[in-house]
Design a protein around this motif. Structure first.
Motif, PDB file in Angstrom:
ATOM      1  N   MET A   1       0.829  -1.183   0.000  1.00 40.55           N
ATOM      2  CA  MET A   1       0.000   0.000   0.000  1.00 40.55           C
ATOM      3  C   MET A   1       0.873   1.247   0.000  1.00 40.55           C
ATOM      4  N   ARG A   2       0.512   2.207  -0.806  1.00 40.21           N
ATOM      5  CA  ARG A   2       1.287   3.428  -0.911  1.00 40.21           C
ATOM      6  C   ARG A   2       1.025   4.346   0.263  1.00 40.21           C
ATOM      7  N   SER A   3       2.089   5.009   0.673  1.00 35.85           N
ATOM      8  CA  SER A   3       1.948   6.002   1.722  1.00 35.85           C
ATOM      9  C   SER A   3       1.299   7.251   1.144  1.00 35.85           C
ATOM     10  N   LYS A   4       0.353   7.775   1.860  1.00 29.94           N
ATOM     11  CA  LYS A   4      -0.322   8.987   1.413  1.00 29.94           C
ATOM     12  C   LYS A   4       0.667  10.148   1.331  1.00 29.94           C
ATOM     13  N   LYS A   5       1.700  10.128   2.158  1.00 27.25           N
ATOM     14  CA  LYS A   5       2.700  11.183   2.225  1.00 27.25           C
ATOM     15  C   LYS A   5       3.412  11.376   0.883  1.00 27.25           C
ATOM     16  N   HIS A   6       3.574  10.301   0.120  1.00 28.53           N
ATOM     17  CA  HIS A   6       4.329  10.387  -1.118  1.00 28.53           C
ATOM     18  C   HIS A   6       3.446  10.348  -2.360  1.00 28.53           C
ATOM     19  N   SER A   7       2.146  10.459  -2.194  1.00 26.49           N
ATOM     20  CA  SER A   7       1.243  10.423  -3.342  1.00 26.49           C
ATOM     21  C   SER A   7       1.116  11.800  -3.946  1.00 26.49           C
ATOM     22  N   ALA A   8       0.730  11.796  -5.220  1.00 29.90           N
ATOM     23  CA  ALA A   8       0.476  13.061  -5.900  1.00 29.90           C
ATOM     24  C   ALA A   8      -0.743  13.720  -5.272  1.00 29.90           C
ATOM     25  N   ALA A   9      -0.750  15.035  -5.324  1.00 32.48           N
ATOM     26  CA  ALA A   9      -1.880  15.762  -4.744  1.00 32.48           C
ATOM     27  C   ALA A   9      -2.162  17.003  -5.580  1.00 32.48           C
ATOM     28  N   ILE A  10      -3.417  17.353  -5.654  1.00 29.23           N
ATOM     29  CA  ILE A  10      -3.833  18.575  -6.326  1.00 29.23           C
ATOM     30  C   ILE A  10      -4.631  19.400  -5.332  1.00 29.23           C
ATOM     31  N   THR A  11      -4.182  20.625  -5.141  1.00 28.68           N
ATOM     32  CA  THR A  11      -4.896  21.551  -4.268  1.00 28.68           C
ATOM     33  C   THR A  11      -5.470  22.654  -5.146  1.00 28.68           C
ATOM     34  N   THR A  12      -6.769  22.870  -5.037  1.00 28.80           N
ATOM     35  CA  THR A  12      -7.438  23.858  -5.871  1.00 28.80           C
ATOM     36  C   THR A  12      -7.695  25.129  -5.071  1.00 28.80           C
ATOM     37  N   TYR A  13      -7.288  26.256  -5.690  1.00 31.12           N
ATOM     38  CA  TYR A  13      -7.547  27.567  -5.108  1.00 31.12           C
ATOM     39  C   TYR A  13      -8.514  28.299  -6.035  1.00 31.12           C
ATOM     40  N   GLY A  14      -8.886  29.496  -5.691  1.00 34.07           N
ATOM     41  CA  GLY A  14      -9.850  30.246  -6.473  1.00 34.07           C
ATOM     42  C   GLY A  14      -9.452  30.426  -7.925  1.00 34.07           C
ATOM     43  N   ASP A  15      -8.198  30.765  -8.184  1.00 31.72           N
ATOM     44  CA  ASP A  15      -7.782  31.050  -9.559  1.00 31.72           C
ATOM     45  C   ASP A  15      -6.663  30.144 -10.067  1.00 31.72           C
ATOM     46  N   HIS A  16      -6.271  29.163  -9.305  1.00 28.30           N
ATOM     47  CA  HIS A  16      -5.220  28.256  -9.758  1.00 28.30           C
ATOM     48  C   HIS A  16      -5.237  26.956  -8.956  1.00 28.30           C
ATOM     49  N   GLU A  17      -4.472  26.004  -9.473  1.00 25.16           N
ATOM     50  CA  GLU A  17      -4.297  24.723  -8.794  1.00 25.16           C
ATOM     51  C   GLU A  17      -2.812  24.484  -8.578  1.00 25.16           C
ATOM     52  N   VAL A  18      -2.487  23.841  -7.498  1.00 26.66           N
ATOM     53  CA  VAL A  18      -1.111  23.446  -7.222  1.00 26.66           C
ATOM     54  C   VAL A  18      -1.047  21.928  -7.300  1.00 26.66           C
ATOM     55  N   ILE A  19      -0.185  21.448  -8.194  1.00 23.29           N
ATOM     56  CA  ILE A  19      -0.038  20.004  -8.378  1.00 23.29           C
ATOM     57  C   ILE A  19       1.275  19.574  -7.747  1.00 23.29           C
ATOM     58  N   ARG A  20       1.196  18.675  -6.819  1.00 23.58           N
ATOM     59  CA  ARG A  20       2.403  18.132  -6.183  1.00 23.58           C
ATOM     60  C   ARG A  20       2.559  16.702  -6.669  1.00 23.58           C
ATOM     61  N   PRO A  21       3.544  16.458  -7.551  1.00 26.25           N
ATOM     62  CA  PRO A  21       3.717  15.102  -8.065  1.00 26.25           C
ATOM     63  C   PRO A  21       4.269  14.164  -6.992  1.00 26.25           C
ATOM     64  N   GLU A  22       4.081  12.906  -7.226  1.00 27.45           N
ATOM     65  CA  GLU A  22       4.628  11.908  -6.313  1.00 27.45           C
ATOM     66  C   GLU A  22       6.147  11.991  -6.343  1.00 27.45           C
ATOM     67  N   ASN A  23       6.760  11.937  -5.189  1.00 24.85           N
ATOM     68  CA  ASN A  23       8.218  11.980  -5.105  1.00 24.85           C
ATOM     69  C   ASN A  23       8.746  10.547  -5.138  1.00 24.85           C
ATOM     70  N   LYS A  24       9.064  10.077  -6.344  1.00 26.60           N
ATOM     71  CA  LYS A  24       9.529   8.699  -6.499  1.00 26.60           C
ATOM     72  C   LYS A  24      10.965   8.516  -6.027  1.00 26.60           C
ATOM     73  N   LEU A  25      11.709   9.618  -5.950  1.00 27.51           N
ATOM     74  CA  LEU A  25      13.100   9.506  -5.520  1.00 27.51           C
ATOM     75  C   LEU A  25      13.226   9.206  -4.028  1.00 27.51           C
ATOM     76  N   ARG A  26      12.211   9.539  -3.256  1.00 26.77           N
ATOM     77  CA  ARG A  26      12.272   9.313  -1.813  1.00 26.77           C
ATOM     78  C   ARG A  26      12.516   7.834  -1.504  1.00 26.77           C
ATOM     79  N   LYS A  27      11.975   6.965  -2.342  1.00 29.01           N
ATOM     80  CA  LYS A  27      12.151   5.531  -2.117  1.00 29.01           C
ATOM     81  C   LYS A  27      13.618   5.122  -2.247  1.00 29.01           C
ATOM     82  N   ALA A  28      14.376   5.861  -3.040  1.00 32.48           N
ATOM     83  CA  ALA A  28      15.772   5.517  -3.275  1.00 32.48           C
ATOM     84  C   ALA A  28      16.695   6.032  -2.179  1.00 32.48           C
ATOM     85  N   LEU A  29      16.198   6.914  -1.339  1.00 30.96           N
ATOM     86  CA  LEU A  29      17.031   7.515  -0.297  1.00 30.96           C
ATOM     87  C   LEU A  29      16.913   6.754   1.017  1.00 30.96           C
ATOM     88  N   THR A  30      18.015   6.766   1.726  1.00 28.52           N
ATOM     89  CA  THR A  30      18.013   6.212   3.072  1.00 28.52           C
ATOM     90  C   THR A  30      18.941   7.056   3.926  1.00 28.52           C
TER      91      THR A  30
END
Length: 192
Positions: free
Chosen positions: A1-30
């Protein structure tokens, strides 16, 4: 199961949206250090770099020769679009590689040449003498890098070249206050 912390997210504001892509590199870091017997990739990279370091002086010399060839083209043919682009790329490469190749004092002079090319609205008005002074300074600092006072001399050369370049750029951009602000870091003192 994927962690919600690393999933893509879209936040909608009145005149724009902010898209936060999934950070796939986090899996490679330790944060854990490599286990005993495991190869440390950073140490391997540093070892490989150390093995190549004997080549750095030659590579920097090749970059200086490339910069000089671009200058010679401009001296013989003038500042054409192709010549300007080639000179900019040669100076930009030196600016980016000088520290890695062990010649960090060369980078500032190459940066000054890049600024001269980048902020001049009519490149054919760039004094060839000013281009030559930058190229000669880069080559001289590289050639004399073993001297104990090389960094101090490079700083002095860069300071003089930067002053002359900034003066030229301010004059060439008299009608472009936004560019003058980028060059000097301050708004123009005289109205345009």
């Amino acid at each position: 199961m994927r962690s919600k912390k690393h999933s893509a997210a879209i936040t909608t504001y009145g005149d724009h949206e902010v898209i936060r892509p999934e950070n796939k590199l986090r899996k490679a870091l330790t944060d854990a250090p490599p286990a005993a017997g495991d190869d440390d990739p950073v140490a391997q990279a540093e070892l490989a770099l150390a093995g190549l370091s004997a080549e750095f002086g030659g590579w920097m010399n090749e970059e200086c020769e490339r910069l000089d060839r671009c200058r010679q083209t401009i001296v013989s043919r003038g500042v054409t679009e192709n010549a300007k682009t080639a000179l900019f790329h040669a100076a930009h490469d030196i600016k980016g590689q000088a520290a890695t190749l062990g010649f960090p004092a060369v980078a500032a002079i190459a940066d000054s040449l890049c600024r001269l090319i980048e902020f001049t609205p009519q490149p054919n008005r760039i004094p060839v003498k000013l281009i030559s002074q930058h190229v000669d300074a880069v080559r001289a600092v590289h050639r004399e890098y073993a001297r104990s006072d090389a960094k101090a001399l490079a700083a002095q050369l860069n300071h003089k070249l930067r002053d002359v370049t900034d003066h030229f750029l301010v004059e060439e951009n008299r009608t472009r206050p936004d560019i003058i602000e980028q060059i000097t870091g301050a708004p123009p003192l005289t109205p345009t």
